[in-house]
Design a protein around this motif. Structure first.
Motif, PDB file in Angstrom:
ATOM      1  N   GLN A  51      34.376  32.352  32.509  1.00 15.83           N
ATOM      2  CA  GLN A  51      35.444  31.062  33.041  1.00 15.83           C
ATOM      3  C   GLN A  51      33.944  30.060  33.179  1.00 15.83           C
ATOM      4  N   VAL A  52      32.927  30.834  32.271  1.00 11.53           N
ATOM      5  CA  VAL A  52      31.506  29.470  33.147  1.00 11.53           C
ATOM      6  C   VAL A  52      32.358  28.094  32.412  1.00 11.53           C
ATOM      7  N   ARG A  53      31.914  27.076  33.046  1.00 11.67           N
ATOM      8  CA  ARG A  53      31.687  25.634  33.112  1.00 11.67           C
ATOM      9  C   ARG A  53      30.911  24.462  33.661  1.00 11.67           C
ATOM     10  N   ARG A  54      29.918  24.829  34.999  1.00 10.61           N
ATOM     11  CA  ARG A  54      29.213  24.216  34.702  1.00 10.61           C
ATOM     12  C   ARG A  54      27.728  24.380  34.139  1.00 10.61           C
ATOM     13  N   PRO A  55      26.626  23.534  34.371  1.00 10.51           N
ATOM     14  CA  PRO A  55      25.570  23.428  33.852  1.00 10.51           C
ATOM     15  C   PRO A  55      24.470  24.947  34.627  1.00 10.51           C
ATOM     16  N   TYR A  84      34.375  44.652  36.553  1.00 10.83           N
ATOM     17  CA  TYR A  84      35.127  44.480  38.075  1.00 10.83           C
ATOM     18  C   TYR A  84      34.904  42.390  38.056  1.00 10.83           C
ATOM     19  N   ALA A  85      34.459  41.831  37.782  1.00  5.63           N
ATOM     20  CA  ALA A  85      34.738  40.420  38.249  1.00  5.63           C
ATOM     21  C   ALA A  85      36.059  39.909  37.836  1.00  5.63           C
ATOM     22  N   ARG A  86      36.510  40.590  36.855  1.00  8.65           N
ATOM     23  CA  ARG A  86      37.747  39.821  35.819  1.00  8.65           C
ATOM     24  C   ARG A  86      38.824  40.931  36.460  1.00  8.65           C
ATOM     25  N   SER A  87      38.997  42.147  37.017  1.00  7.13           N
ATOM     26  CA  SER A  87      40.099  43.047  38.047  1.00  7.13           C
ATOM     27  C   SER A  87      40.098  42.376  38.833  1.00  7.13           C
ATOM     28  N   ARG A  88      39.109  41.745  39.887  1.00  6.56           N
ATOM     29  CA  ARG A  88      39.578  41.297  41.009  1.00  6.56           C
ATOM     30  C   ARG A  88      40.180  39.362  41.262  1.00  6.56           C
ATOM     31  N   GLN A  89      39.944  38.290  39.524  1.00  9.24           N
ATOM     32  CA  GLN A  89      40.495  37.716  40.414  1.00  9.24           C
ATOM     33  C   GLN A  89      41.994  38.214  39.359  1.00  9.24           C
ATOM     34  N   ALA A  90      42.760  39.022  38.821  1.00 15.36           N
ATOM     35  CA  ALA A  90      43.612  39.643  38.572  1.00 15.36           C
ATOM     36  C   ALA A  90      44.693  39.920  39.775  1.00 15.36           C
ATOM     37  N   VAL A  94      43.713  34.812  46.173  1.00 17.15           N
ATOM     38  CA  VAL A  94      42.786  33.115  45.754  1.00 17.15           C
ATOM     39  C   VAL A  94      42.541  32.956  44.054  1.00 17.15           C
ATOM     40  N   ARG A  95      43.139  31.724  43.901  1.00 16.63           N
ATOM     41  CA  ARG A  95      42.569  31.947  41.964  1.00 16.63           C
ATOM     42  C   ARG A  95      41.565  31.404  42.115  1.00 16.63           C
ATOM     43  N   ARG A  96      40.071  32.522  41.810  1.00 15.61           N
ATOM     44  CA  ARG A  96      39.264  31.761  42.113  1.00 15.61           C
ATOM     45  C   ARG A  96      38.164  32.374  40.289  1.00 15.61           C
ATOM     46  N   ARG A  97      37.273  31.390  39.988  1.00 17.27           N
ATOM     47  CA  ARG A  97      37.087  32.331  38.292  1.00 17.27           C
ATOM     48  C   ARG A  97      36.267  33.200  38.425  1.00 17.27           C
ATOM     49  N   PRO A  98      35.803  34.355  37.591  1.00 13.90           N
ATOM     50  CA  PRO A  98      35.587  35.445  37.161  1.00 13.90           C
ATOM     51  C   PRO A  98      33.847  34.953  37.361  1.00 13.90           C
ATOM     52  N   ILE A  99      33.667  34.111  37.146  1.00 10.49           N
ATOM     53  CA  ILE A  99      32.185  34.053  37.260  1.00 10.49           C
ATOM     54  C   ILE A  99      31.223  33.917  38.776  1.00 10.49           C
ATOM     55  N   ILE A 100      32.300  33.436  40.041  1.00  8.88           N
ATOM     56  CA  ILE A 100      31.664  33.373  41.463  1.00  8.88           C
ATOM     57  C   ILE A 100      31.759  34.635  41.357  1.00  8.88           C
ATOM     58  N   THR A 101      32.676  35.978  41.487  1.00  7.64           N
ATOM     59  CA  THR A 101      32.730  36.976  41.360  1.00  7.64           C
ATOM     60  C   THR A 101      30.871  38.404  41.347  1.00  7.64           C
ATOM     61  N   LEU A 106      26.132  40.556  41.795  1.00  6.21           N
ATOM     62  CA  LEU A 106      25.869  40.792  40.052  1.00  6.21           C
ATOM     63  C   LEU A 106      24.416  40.778  41.150  1.00  6.21           C
ATOM     64  N   ASP A 107      24.003  38.852  41.696  1.00  2.35           N
ATOM     65  CA  ASP A 107      23.449  39.113  43.016  1.00  2.35           C
ATOM     66  C   ASP A 107      22.739  40.168  43.873  1.00  2.35           C
ATOM     67  N   GLU A 108      24.169  41.198  44.543  1.00  2.00           N
ATOM     68  CA  GLU A 108      23.783  42.372  45.011  1.00  2.00           C
ATOM     69  C   GLU A 108      23.139  43.311  44.484  1.00  2.00           C
ATOM     70  N   ILE A 109      23.477  43.372  43.482  1.00  2.00           N
ATOM     71  CA  ILE A 109      23.574  45.253  43.129  1.00  2.00           C
ATOM     72  C   ILE A 109      21.692  45.001  42.713  1.00  2.00           C
TER      73      ILE A 109
END
Length: 125
Positions: A51-55, A84-90, A94-101, A106-109
């Motif tokens: 669910q990418v939205r912002r530039p 993983y990010a999509r499963s965390r959203q489910a 807190v309703r958060r777009r999966p791009i945030i997770t 990915l940055d941590e890994i």
């Protein structure tokens, strides 16, 4: 309507309608989406699935794709973090777009693997 030796007006109208539909039906298939089953590209999968939205988010996804295409980041790792990010959203309260997770994970890994996610340099003219 009058009747003649060729049949009733109803039959003539019905035949005309059938002929018209026979001519239009093949052309109707060429409009709209294709019916081919094509596989989504990695970019399409990430943009729509996360669910990418912002530039800024589009720029991050493009940098991830560039890093994968340079063979510095395995595509399988990106797909695992995507899942993983999509499963965390489910399961998240807190309703958060999966791009945030996705971006945080990915940055941590990649930090642990010492991989820089960066876009390809722009070609100079």
């Amino acid at each position: 309507m009058f009747l003649d030796s060729r049949g009733s007006a109803y039959q003539r109208r019905r035949a005309l309608l059938a002929a018209t539909l026979a001519l239009i039906a093949p052309a109707a298939d060429s409009f709209g989406q294709t019916t081919e089953n094509r596989e989504l590209t990695l970019r399409e999968q990430l943009v729509f699935g996360l669910q990418v939205r912002r530039p800024v988010e589009f720029a991050y996804i493009d940098a991830v794709i560039d890093t994968v295409e340079r063979d510095e980041l395995p595509e399988s790792l990106v797909l695992r973090v995507f899942a993983y990010a999509r499963s965390r959203q489910a399961v998240s309260r807190v309703r958060r777009r999966p791009i945030i997770t996705f971006q945080a994970a990915l940055d941590e890994i990649t930090k642990k693997l010492r991989i820089d996610i960066r876009p390809d340099p722009a070609p100079t003219a």
